[in-house]
Design a protein around this motif. Structure first.
Motif, PDB file in Angstrom:
ATOM      1  N   SER A 488       7.431  55.795  63.070  1.00 53.19           N
ATOM      2  CA  SER A 488       8.192  56.343  62.509  1.00 53.19           C
ATOM      3  C   SER A 488       9.393  56.692  62.004  1.00 53.19           C
ATOM      4  O   SER A 488      10.044  55.956  61.615  1.00 53.19           O
ATOM      5  CB  SER A 488       6.833  56.777  61.211  1.00 53.19           C
ATOM      6  OG  SER A 488       7.051  58.390  61.233  1.00 53.19           O
ATOM      7  N   THR A 489       9.658  57.685  62.982  1.00 49.66           N
ATOM      8  CA  THR A 489      10.903  58.478  63.670  1.00 49.66           C
ATOM      9  C   THR A 489      11.547  57.293  64.245  1.00 49.66           C
ATOM     10  O   THR A 489      13.089  57.087  63.637  1.00 49.66           O
ATOM     11  CB  THR A 489      10.682  59.148  64.471  1.00 49.66           C
ATOM     12  OG1 THR A 489       9.516  60.490  63.755  1.00 49.66           O
ATOM     13  CG2 THR A 489      11.571  60.332  64.933  1.00 49.66           C
ATOM     14  N   GLU A 492      13.140  55.108  61.041  1.00 52.52           N
ATOM     15  CA  GLU A 492      14.034  55.632  60.819  1.00 52.52           C
ATOM     16  C   GLU A 492      15.777  56.238  61.323  1.00 52.52           C
ATOM     17  O   GLU A 492      16.846  55.785  61.428  1.00 52.52           O
ATOM     18  CB  GLU A 492      13.813  57.262  60.324  1.00 52.52           C
ATOM     19  CG  GLU A 492      12.408  57.515  59.583  1.00 52.52           C
ATOM     20  CD  GLU A 492      13.153  57.004  57.894  1.00 52.52           C
ATOM     21  OE1 GLU A 492      14.283  57.008  57.896  1.00 52.52           O
ATOM     22  OE2 GLU A 492      12.277  57.022  57.009  1.00 52.52           O
ATOM     23  N   ARG A 503      18.959  59.398  55.477  1.00 54.51           N
ATOM     24  CA  ARG A 503      18.029  60.023  55.488  1.00 54.51           C
ATOM     25  C   ARG A 503      17.236  60.652  55.220  1.00 54.51           C
ATOM     26  O   ARG A 503      16.643  61.957  55.913  1.00 54.51           O
ATOM     27  CB  ARG A 503      17.687  59.260  56.518  1.00 54.51           C
ATOM     28  CG  ARG A 503      18.098  57.723  56.333  1.00 54.51           C
ATOM     29  CD  ARG A 503      17.347  56.266  55.373  1.00 54.51           C
ATOM     30  NE  ARG A 503      15.998  55.802  55.789  1.00 54.51           N
ATOM     31  CZ  ARG A 503      15.530  55.004  55.135  1.00 54.51           C
ATOM     32  NH1 ARG A 503      16.300  54.477  54.089  1.00 54.51           N
ATOM     33  NH2 ARG A 503      14.240  55.120  55.513  1.00 54.51           N
ATOM     34  N   PHE A 505      12.282  61.918  55.550  1.00 61.71           N
ATOM     35  CA  PHE A 505      11.314  61.584  56.288  1.00 61.71           C
ATOM     36  C   PHE A 505      10.611  63.272  56.560  1.00 61.71           C
ATOM     37  O   PHE A 505      11.243  64.056  56.350  1.00 61.71           O
ATOM     38  CB  PHE A 505      11.751  61.161  56.886  1.00 61.71           C
ATOM     39  CG  PHE A 505      11.935  60.987  58.177  1.00 61.71           C
ATOM     40  CD1 PHE A 505      12.041  61.272  58.932  1.00 61.71           C
ATOM     41  CD2 PHE A 505      13.846  60.436  58.217  1.00 61.71           C
ATOM     42  CE1 PHE A 505      12.706  61.768  59.678  1.00 61.71           C
ATOM     43  CE2 PHE A 505      14.336  60.976  59.072  1.00 61.71           C
ATOM     44  CZ  PHE A 505      13.990  61.230  60.580  1.00 61.71           C
TER      45      PHE A 505
END
Length: 926
Positions: A488-489, A492, A503, A505
């Motif tokens: 997920s990182t 991003e 962003r 998150f």
């Protein structure tokens, strides 16, 4: 010839080529063939020709003398001992050739001049042809690839001494050959050559051959070496023809030997003359080249001067020249624009025209330094314009020199940096502000390159992740992100590079001690610098607060539910208890039914007690608060406890003499203490110690920030501590829940602590529980003072005297939230801090290079080593280290448990900032 090395233009150092060797070999071969052809006719007698001998001797002397001069000229430049030795040999040959001619019979006199005898000429010939090879032998032994060892002193003196030596040797030889000729062996008899001549001539030949052999062995060969070997070969043919193989003077061998000697004298002279002609030609070409280069350089110089003038005129910087006394001699258009004076107005005036009065001493210093040859570069100062404006300028000042090198003035370049200085100051301030934000941010600020490698990490990484920035910089971010959040990182970061500027998150990072830290991130990508910028906020405190809110909401919801149930249940119990009495009276005559009625009445009583507890938890029980003496109430309660707890429980009351009165319902407080004591008894099945303490406490804004249900103010504290089994960490958050219990079925309802919790909250107080499994439990009740918010005299003094310092303190605390709070408080007092979450981390810091003045550690910590053991090890490694303990347990409870020695400093949680400051100074100064 190669021009790269000046030494290689001389025959004595110029390496011989294969072409040189071939020519020399050809000459020797031709001489040998001629010698072999003439050998059968060597004894053929010929008529004496005196003119031949005179011409031969003169030519020989002149050749050798010229050769000597040419070799001396090379020696003057090369200073080679070998060359001086060879030049001396040619001087020797030239002089002795003249003497030999003068002493020759029937040439200038019948018996020869210089009082010559019949053997003089023959012996001089042998000395001549035997002496020269000796000089050649000396040359061969002294030379090397670079020409041989050089003379360090005066070359003129060396030449004079060499000439003196040659003439001294010649004088001795001439004296012996003329005045003492009768003592010499006979070489020429009336009928021809005597036998001694052949022996002497053979010795001379061997000497020549030895010189030739040594010269051949001494490599590498120069051009001069090659032709000297040719000369020695010719001399061998000379001696052999005119002394060994012929029969008498004036035969064919005699004349042929003289021809070989004359030719031998021409070889070295010829190559030296050719060399001089070559050098002259090279010199002429060089002179022509230098003239052309000079003309070209003059043209370039003129062009450069023209370009320089154009540069000066068109330069955006002010260019000024001046004399050493400060008189302006040149002033370009940029100077006119910058300072407002025209060239006509400035030239001829002193440079202080543009110097503020307070800078005149600086001007004098600069002119003095330039006059000494120093260059002043990028000197920032102030100058004044024609209209009086001050300018900040950068000066570069250099000496101006004449053609002779004398310093005649100074050249100055002045650049206006007023605007750039202002811009730079603003930029510096902005950078400083951003750096301070970066360094003081409580959020984690990260900068990575395109590959995700950290290039900058804010110092807050130590607080949030337990890692120094140096431990993260130049490492990939993937090393620190929780494995489940890697993909997920990455996604991003890809989105940021595609133009998504901002962003938000969440990603978990791994703390140094291994636990996951949940961070809320805001990230952006900068294309100009190709960097990712991230700001991460630690969600630990937020999540803790949310958990507390949820817990409070849950307790309120449960309280409302239980309160409603208890209220309705009380209504039912009212009917039951009211009618059971009537029923009991009616059944008094029947013992069996009376017993059943009595059982129903007991059950109703227990139900009433249960509803009372539920109402207490729901904070709906009717309270009658009033001012009470807490110490007196506790003392009376202890009297009730002694028979209830039994002899195996030792009760220690520790009541503060200055404990204030509390505003509370005394009956409910007594019940709460009894409940806590009974819980403590159940936690000590084999007996133990129960400590009940009282005291005055101030809960400040920092404590309230960590416990959102606390109102800042003054409280009376009642602490109940036991030495029991303690409460597991997993159960601490549930101990106040109603009906939660770890006791066996039938041994508790789970309402004891929940009732205490409800009573304290309903009384506007606060309750805190500290427990470590296997170490015991402390429950602290904070009740509002009846006397208001005013401090006692002791508390007022403590509040006013907040001590500060600048020492370094190592904080060891396993609770991250508490650790952050403690570090913040200590740093606000001026101290420097180091931190660790457990004993093993603390020992790593202690073993490190950092200076530590005080170890401030929690007593009870997870792991194999508690605070007491940590201090013991730390004192071994750093003797004299000051220590201060802290704990959720009270000081008396800790000492009572035997975990600290008597007199050891302990700061009990919670504590005020003034208490923290006072205890730190006390520990540091003890």
């Amino acid at each position: 010839m190669e021009a790269g090395d000046d030494r290689n233009i001389f025959l004595s150092t110029l390496p011989a080529t294969s072409r040189d060797r071939k020519i020399a070999f050809g000459v020797v071969a031709a001489s040998a063939i001629f010698f072999a052809a003439a050998l059968p006719f060597a004894r053929v007698p010929l008529a004496p020709i005196p003119a031949f001998l005179a011409s031969y001797q003169s030519a020989l002397a002149i050749n050798d003398l010229i050769t000597t001069i040419l070799l001396i000229s090379q020696f003057l430049l090369l200073r080679s001992r070998a060359l001086l030795c060879l030049a001396s040999g040619y001087l020797f040959a030239a002089v002795i050739a003249v003497v030999h001619g003068l002493t020759f019979p029937n040439l200038f006199a019948a018996g020869g001049l210089l009082n010559a005898g019949p053997q003089t000429t023959a012996w001089l010939y042998m000395v001549w042809h035997g002496g020269f090879p000796l000089f050649v032998l000396g040359y061969a032994l002294l030379k090397d690839e670079a020409g041989g060892r050089t003379i360090k002193g005066s070359v003129g003196a060396s030449i004079v001494w060499a000439a003196i030596g040659v003439f001294a040797v010649l004088a001795a030889a001439i004296f012996v050959a003329t005045e003492k000729h009768h003592l010499l062996p006979v070489l020429i008899a009336d009928k021809g050559y005597a036998p001694a001549l052949f022996a002497t001539a053979l010795a001379v030949c061997l000497l020549n051959f030895a010189a030739l052999l040594v010269l051949w062995i001494r490599r590498p060969h120069s051009v001069l070496d090659i032709w000297l070997m040719v000369v020695l070969c010719a001399w061998l043919f000379d001696v052999a023809s005119s002394s060994l193989l012929n029969a008498n003077r004036y035969d064919l061998g005699f004349y042929i030997g003289r021809l070989y000697g004359l030719v031998a004298a021409c070889f070295v002279l010829g190559v030296l003359l050719l060399q001089n002609i070559n050098l002259q030609a090279r010199l002429s070409r060089l002179l022509l080249t230098l003239r052309r280069e000079s003309a070209s350089e003059q043209r370039r110089h003129s062009e450069r001067e023209r370009l320089f003038s154009a540069v000066v005129e068109s330069s955006n910087d002010a260019i000024i020249t001046k004399k050493l006394d400060g008189t302006i001699t040149a002033w370009n258009p940029a100077a006119e624009h910058l300072f407002g004076y025209t060239a006509a107005e400035a030239i001829g005036r002193h440079i202080d025209l543009i110097v503020p009065p307070e800078r005149l001493e600086e001007l004098h210093d600069i002119l003095t330094r330039v006059g000494l040859g120093e260059t002043v570069a990028h000197h920032e100062t102030l100058r004044v314009t024609r209209d009086g404006r001050l300018l900040t300028v950068s000066l570069s000042i250099s000496p101006l020199r004449s053609l002779s090198g004398e310093i005649i003035g100074a050249s100055k370049i002045a650049r206006d940096i007023t605007e750039s200085k202002s811009t730079q100051a603003a930029l510096t301030q902005e950078i400083e502000e951003r750096q301070r934000i970066f360094e003081t941010s409580q959020d984690l600020i990260l900068v990575t390159d395109t590959k995700g490698t950290f290039v900058q990490v804010s110092p807050s990484s130590m607080t949030i992740l337990g890692l120094n920035p140096d431990e993260m910089i130049e490492h990939s971010a993937m090393e620190f992100i929780h494995p489940d959040d890697l993909e997920s990182t990455r996604q991003e970061m890809r989105l940021a590079r595609r133009g998504h500027l901002m962003r938000n998150f969440e990603t978990r990072y791994v703390h140094k001690d291994g636990h996951a830290v949940n961070l809320s991130w805001m990230g952006t990508w900068s294309e100009p610098v190709r960097r990712h910028f991230f700001v991460g906020r630690d969600l630990t405190e937020k999540q803790t607060a949310e958990a507390q809110i949820r817990q409070a909401q849950k307790m309120d919801a449960v309280g409302q539910l239980t309160g409603g149930v208890a209220h309705d249940f009380n209504n039912i119990l009212t009917v039951i208890t009211g009618t059971i009495g009537i029923l009991a009276d009616a059944l008094a005559h029947d013992p069996q039914l009376s017993a059943i009625a009595k059982m129903i009445d007991d059950a109703a009583e227990r139900g009433a007690s249960l509803t009372k507890h539920l109402l207490a938890f729901a904070r709906r029980q009717p309270l009658q608060p009033r001012e009470i003496d807490v110490n007196k109430l506790v003392f009376e309660t202890i009297k009730l406890l002694r028979p209830t707890l039994g002899e195996q429980i030792q009760i220690n009351p520790l009541l503060a003499e200055n404990a204030s009165a509390a505003l509370v319902d005394p009956n409910q407080l007594t019940t709460a203490i009894l409940n806590l004591a009974l819980n403590a008894r159940d936690a000590m099945p084999s007996g133990g110690k129960l400590v009940i303490e009282t005291g005055n406490v101030y809960l400040d804004e920092d404590y309230a920030a960590m416990n959102r249900d606390v109102t800042i103010g003054h409280y009376v504290m009642i602490a109940v501590s036991d030495t029991g089994t303690g409460i597991p960490a997993a159960n601490l958050e549930r101990v106040f829940d109603p009906f939660f219990t770890t006791k066996e079925v039938g041994k508790g309802t789970g309402l004891g602590l929940s009732m205490v919790f409800g009573f304290v909250k309903q009384s506007n107080g606060h309750i805190k529980i500290y427990s470590e499994e296997g170490h015991g439990t402390t429950v602290k009740i904070y009740l509002p003072r009846a006397t208001g918010l005013s401090d006692t005299p002791v508390e007022s003094l403590a509040s006013r005297s907040i001590a500060v310092g600048n020492e370094t303190i190592l904080v060891v605390e396993d609770d991250a939230l508490v650790r952050r709070y403690v570090v913040t408080q200590i740093e606000s007092l001026g101290y420097k801090t180091l931190e660790a979450s457990k004993a093993s981390e603390a020992l790593e810091v202690i073993d490190g290079p950092n200076h530590i003045d005080l170890l401030f550690t929690d007593v009870i910590m997870p792991g194999s080593m508690n605070g007491r053991q940590l201090v013991d090890v730390a004192l071994v490694r750093r003797p004299g280290l000051k220590t201060l303990f802290t704990s959720g347990y009270t000081e008396n409870a800790i000492v009572h448990h035997g975990r600290l020695d008597t007199g050891v400093l302990l700061l009990a949680k919670p504590y005020r900032k003034s208490d923290l400051a006072r205890m730190i100074r006390l520990a540091l100064e003890s």
